[in-house]
Design an enzyme around this catalytic site. Structure first.
Site, mmCIF file in Angstrom:
data_model
loop_
_atom_site.group_PDB
_atom_site.id
_atom_site.type_symbol
_atom_site.label_atom_id
_atom_site.label_comp_id
_atom_site.label_asym_id
_atom_site.label_seq_id
_atom_site.Cartn_x
_atom_site.Cartn_y
_atom_site.Cartn_z
ATOM 1 N N THR A 1 42.587 28.651 -19.048
ATOM 2 C CA THR A 1 41.686 28.789 -20.199
ATOM 3 C C THR A 1 40.635 29.840 -19.892
ATOM 4 O O THR A 1 40.669 30.925 -20.425
ATOM 5 C CB THR A 1 41.010 27.476 -20.620
ATOM 6 O OG1 THR A 1 42.000 26.539 -21.040
ATOM 7 C CG2 THR A 1 40.090 27.716 -21.821
ATOM 8 N N TRP B 1 47.936 22.291 -15.166
ATOM 9 C CA TRP B 1 48.050 23.230 -16.294
ATOM 10 C C TRP B 1 49.153 24.255 -16.001
ATOM 11 O O TRP B 1 49.878 24.655 -16.892
ATOM 12 C CB TRP B 1 46.720 23.933 -16.524
ATOM 13 C CG TRP B 1 45.772 23.242 -17.449
ATOM 14 C CD1 TRP B 1 45.432 23.640 -18.718
ATOM 15 C CD2 TRP B 1 45.019 22.043 -17.207
ATOM 16 N NE1 TRP B 1 44.521 22.761 -19.263
ATOM 17 C CE2 TRP B 1 44.239 21.779 -18.361
ATOM 18 C CE3 TRP B 1 44.933 21.174 -16.126
ATOM 19 C CZ2 TRP B 1 43.395 20.674 -18.467
ATOM 20 C CZ3 TRP B 1 44.074 20.074 -16.220
ATOM 21 C CH2 TRP B 1 43.331 19.829 -17.366
ATOM 22 N N GLU C 1 49.573 19.725 -22.226
ATOM 23 C CA GLU C 1 49.876 20.245 -23.567
ATOM 24 C C GLU C 1 51.165 21.056 -23.616
ATOM 25 O O GLU C 1 51.268 22.021 -24.385
ATOM 26 C CB GLU C 1 48.686 21.061 -24.080
ATOM 27 C CG GLU C 1 47.440 20.217 -24.280
ATOM 28 C CD GLU C 1 46.219 21.028 -24.690
ATOM 29 O OE1 GLU C 1 46.311 22.271 -24.772
ATOM 30 O OE2 GLU C 1 45.163 20.411 -24.899
ATOM 31 N N GLU D 1 42.117 14.121 -23.591
ATOM 32 C CA GLU D 1 41.264 15.309 -23.698
ATOM 33 C C GLU D 1 40.724 15.348 -25.106
ATOM 34 O O GLU D 1 41.460 15.267 -26.081
ATOM 35 C CB GLU D 1 42.010 16.602 -23.381
ATOM 36 C CG GLU D 1 41.093 17.839 -23.482
ATOM 37 C CD GLU D 1 41.783 19.135 -23.094
ATOM 38 O OE1 GLU D 1 42.589 19.101 -22.142
ATOM 39 O OE2 GLU D 1 41.528 20.164 -23.746
#
Length: 783
Positions: A90, A132, A178, A261
């Site tokens: 991110t 991630w 995700e 989250e």
């Protein structure tokens, strides 16, 4: 549906307008509810905690106390840690513990340090690990790398081993953030945890959408492998969190449901949304944990999500920080209820039966004596009353009332103990004002930290780092990686001492989708203008290195960067390039010099003086270019691909400050920035451009002055709508401004832009700061 006992409501429109909303709540300790699993936050999902470790003492400990110390600040109960993968996730990249297969280093990164600090303050805190991305060797027997592989399971077991070395007990472990799920992989993960002796660690799936619950409902093996259903943003993304549903299928699984989250909200302006979400996750979706992203905005202001989290800490060199309103909204739950407490469903609901009046949830202690009711009236427009009747074994002693005024910008109005009420015949009544968060509790021990930070200040030049002085972690002080992993190691090429090396030898399994994903690391103050960045470089193999200068705004998820690049290859080819926030590169100058080859040290330098950019190799200027795209920004180092080159003797040398005098014109036609009388404390306003002395400004090295006074964000505040004024120049970060390529003028301290509120064109409109949006009311032409 969860219902409290509601008072009668008037039925006619006139009566409704005149009669305050009344809600009756029966606090019955015998009534059922689900087990509360805690409120927490996430360190990771890319580099958001990076600068915290570089803060000086005592400010570093103060910030940690505000996050984790019980009865002091946010008092977080769960800390979710990114399992680093050498790839951008991110606003930065976090290093892997295993850059190459079989070589595990349990001291990589700063998450271990943060977890240890959290546990030292709260030994009961729960840790939760999630990936991630992943290092490139994982799954590389497949096509292009495969996260859903046994390699990844093995990697996670190595990470669990590192956690044990750091004396950390990981309570929860997830899959791939995700990116969907693979049922068989989760089954293998569960088996691996059991076989490695981590049977107490619960598996969370899938850190994505409710689709995982549908799959679990039809797959018994998958269902048995998963202990907690964790979803992201059940209240919606970047919204107001007014409605937070789950699904009937998810509720039917009999598993804990979590908002694993949530957040992505500004540390101050997002407090209302977080207040709604913590309550409404349970009311609407039966979710028993709210985990905020991120834990803290300890990252540079030019990064996309630079103000999200509990607090803002983006100046480690000065020690300045601000404790966000979100800290205190969170504390309204975490300081008054512990994991293992239970909700009382019958004492939880919507005030007056309407969402717009606000919500309330009640939790009771394990011994069914103490209770806490958390109430939010974020959307209410008038005062209302709530009466509480205590029964069923709950304490009928004094109830302590705490309050936060969400509409106030005064921190003294946040998390305040306002009164104590003693039930009469088991009943008491409270008046609830609009725009508040309240906690009514029989517990004690709450508190509000009193530490205060020093004022913000720009980072002074010159600056140098020879990487010989050990930092707290393996990352050098102030450097934050955007891709790859830059670590201090023994120097190569026959040089003694310590150098900086890019450690990731192959492209990782990525989470972001930027078209240019080469490793680079940035550092410093966005207000720097004219300076030279230089470093010694060593090519370990064929490839290229970069020096970055005037590093300005980064695109979301690293999808671009406003910056200048000096690129130098082992073949001797060099170029000065500029990039933008879509990773479009423009070559401004290029050439070829003597090939440096591999295994030898060479010095590379990029000088930026006004619009002149000069490249030097081993002390000899090899070329220059002229470009006015970027006037300010940080410095950095990079490599052309996933190559393991080294750097040493990083230096920043100031140039001659640029000075320009004249008007500041708005993109709104005919309007200029006006300093009025020029006296200290004078409001800076919008006015018709007239060429008068009140509109003469001097731009120099990140500051704007008028009549000897600086353009100042009032009170060094960071909230949207904070006005600007003229004030005595003091070198504070609230007086430092960074011009952006889109014409906006960003406050170095807050990351917000100089703004003409509401696109007003009326003479005398006072200017303020606001989230940057590149509207015409935020674009300015500097002198």
């Amino acid at each position: 549906m969860l219902l409290g006992a509601l008072g009668s409501l008037a039925t006619t429109p006139d009566a409704r307008a005149a009669t305050p909303v009344q809600t009756a709540v029966t606090l019955d300790g015998t009534k059922p509810g689900l087990t509360f699993d805690g409120v927490g936050a996430i360190s990771g999902g890319g580099g958001n905690s990076r600068l915290l470790v570089d803060y000086p003492e005592p400010q570093r400990s103060q910030l940690l106390d505000y996050l984790f110390k019980p009865g002091y600040g946010a008092s977080l109960q769960v800390l979710k840690l990114e399992i680093g993968g050498d790839t951008n996730s991110t606003d930065g990249a976090e290093p892997s513990i295993e850059h190459t297969r079989g070589t595990v280093d349990c001291h990589q990164g700063y998450e271990w340090w943060l977890a240890e600090q959290a546990m030292a303050r709260n030994p009961e805190i729960k840790f939760y690990g999630l990936s991630w991305g992943a290092p490139g060797w994982i799954g590389n027997t497949g096509s292009g790398g495969n996260f859903w592989s046994q390699d990844t399971v093995d990697y996670l077991m190595s990470w669990m081993g590192c956690a044990a070395q750091h004396h950390l007990n990981v309570s929860y472990l997830g899959g791939w953030n995700e990116r969907g799920f693979n049922a068989g992989w989760y089954e293998n993960l569960k088996s691996a945890l059991l076989s490695h002796g981590y049977g107490s660690t619960k598996v969370v799936a899938a850190d994505d959408t409710w689709a995982v619950a549908d799959a679990m409902a039809t797959d018994p093996a998958f269902r048995n492998a998963v202990d907690v259903v964790g979803v992201h943003y059940p209240c919606g993304y970047l919204g107001n969190f007014t409605n937070c549903p789950s699904t009937p299928t998810a509720q039917g699984l009999g598993k804990p449901l979590w908002a694993s989250e949530n957040g992505s909200e500004d540390a101050n302006d997002g407090a209302g949304a977080v207040a709604r979400g913590i309550n409404r996750d349970y009311l609407d979706g039966r979710m028993t944990s709210f985990i905020n992203w991120p834990v803290i905005a300890a990252l540079y202001p030019n990064l996309y999500f630079s103000t999200d989290g509990m607090s803002i800490a983006n100046q480690p060199w000065s020690g300045a920080y601000t404790i966000g309103k979100t800290t205190w909204v969170t504390a309204h739950t975490t300081q008054f209820a512990k994991p293992g407490w239970r909700y009382i469903d019958a004492a939880s609901g919507y005030l007056g039966g309407a969402r717009t009046n606000g919500s309330y949830v009640t939790l009771k202690s394990a011994n069914t004596t103490d209770y806490s009711t958390v109430v939010e009236t974020v959307d209410a427009t008038a005062a209302q009353t709530a009466s509480f009747t205590v029964t069923g074994g709950l304490s009928t002693g004094a109830a302590h009332v705490w309050s936060t005024d969400l509409g106030s910008t005064d921190p003294s109005q946040w998390f305040v103990h306002t009164q104590d009420v003693t039930p009469k015949n088991g009943t008491y009544t409270l008046t609830l004002q609009p725009g508040r968060v309240y906690t009514v509790t029989t517990t004690t021990g709450q508190g509000k930290g009193t530490a205060t930070p020093p004022p913000a200040a720009p980072m002074a030049l010159p600056y140098a780092d020879d990487f010989e002085t050990p930092a707290t972690t393996t990352s050098p002080t102030y450097f934050t990686d955007m891709n790859g992993a830059f670590q201090t190691v023994p120097c190569g090429g026959g040089r003694t001492g310590t150098c900086l090396r890019q450690m990731a030898p192959t492209s990782p399994i990525r989470w972001t989708d930027e078209k240019h994903d080469a490793p680079y690391t940035i550092m410093g103050d966005g207000s720097w203008s004219n300076y030279t960045v230089s470093a010694d470089t060593l090519f370990e193999q064929s490839g290229g290195v970069e020096l970055l200068g005037r590093v300005n705004q980064q695109g979301r998820n690293n999808n671009g960067l406003n910056a200048y690049h000096l690129r130098f290859s082992d073949t001797g080819a060099w170029s000065i390039d500029k990039s933008d926030t879509a990773w479009n590169f423009t070559t401004l100058a290029s050439g070829t010099t003597t090939a440096p080859g591999t295994g030898h040290w060479h010095t590379v330098a990029l000088s930026m003086q006004n619009t002149t950019l000069t490249a030097s190799i081993d002390g000899v200027a090899v070329g220059s270019a002229t470009d006015a795209s970027f006037t300010n920004g940080q410095a950095g180092l990079g490599v052309a691909g996933y190559q393991t080159h080294q750097f040493d003797n990083f230096k920043l040398t100031p140039g001659t400050p640029a000075t320009h005098t004249g008007p500041i014109a708005s993109a709104l036609p005919g309007k200029c920035v006006d300093g009025n009388s020029g006296a200290g404390g004078t409001a800076v306003q919008l006015w018709d451009c007239n060429g008068g002395g009140a509109q003469v400004w001097t731009w120099s090295n990140g500051t704007l002055t008028h009549n000897g006074k600086c353009l100042d964000v009032t009170g060094a505040a960071t909230a949207n709508g904070t006005p600007v004024e003229l004030w005595d120049c003091n070198a504070g970060a609230n007086q430092q401004w960074t011009p952006q390529p889109d014409g906006t003028l960003k406050s170095t301290q807050s990351g917000r832009c100089l703004d003409d509120p509401g696109f007003a064109t009326t003479n005398g409109t006072r200017l303020a700061i606001w989230d940057c949006n590149a509207g015409a009311n935020q674009r300015w032409t500097l002198p």
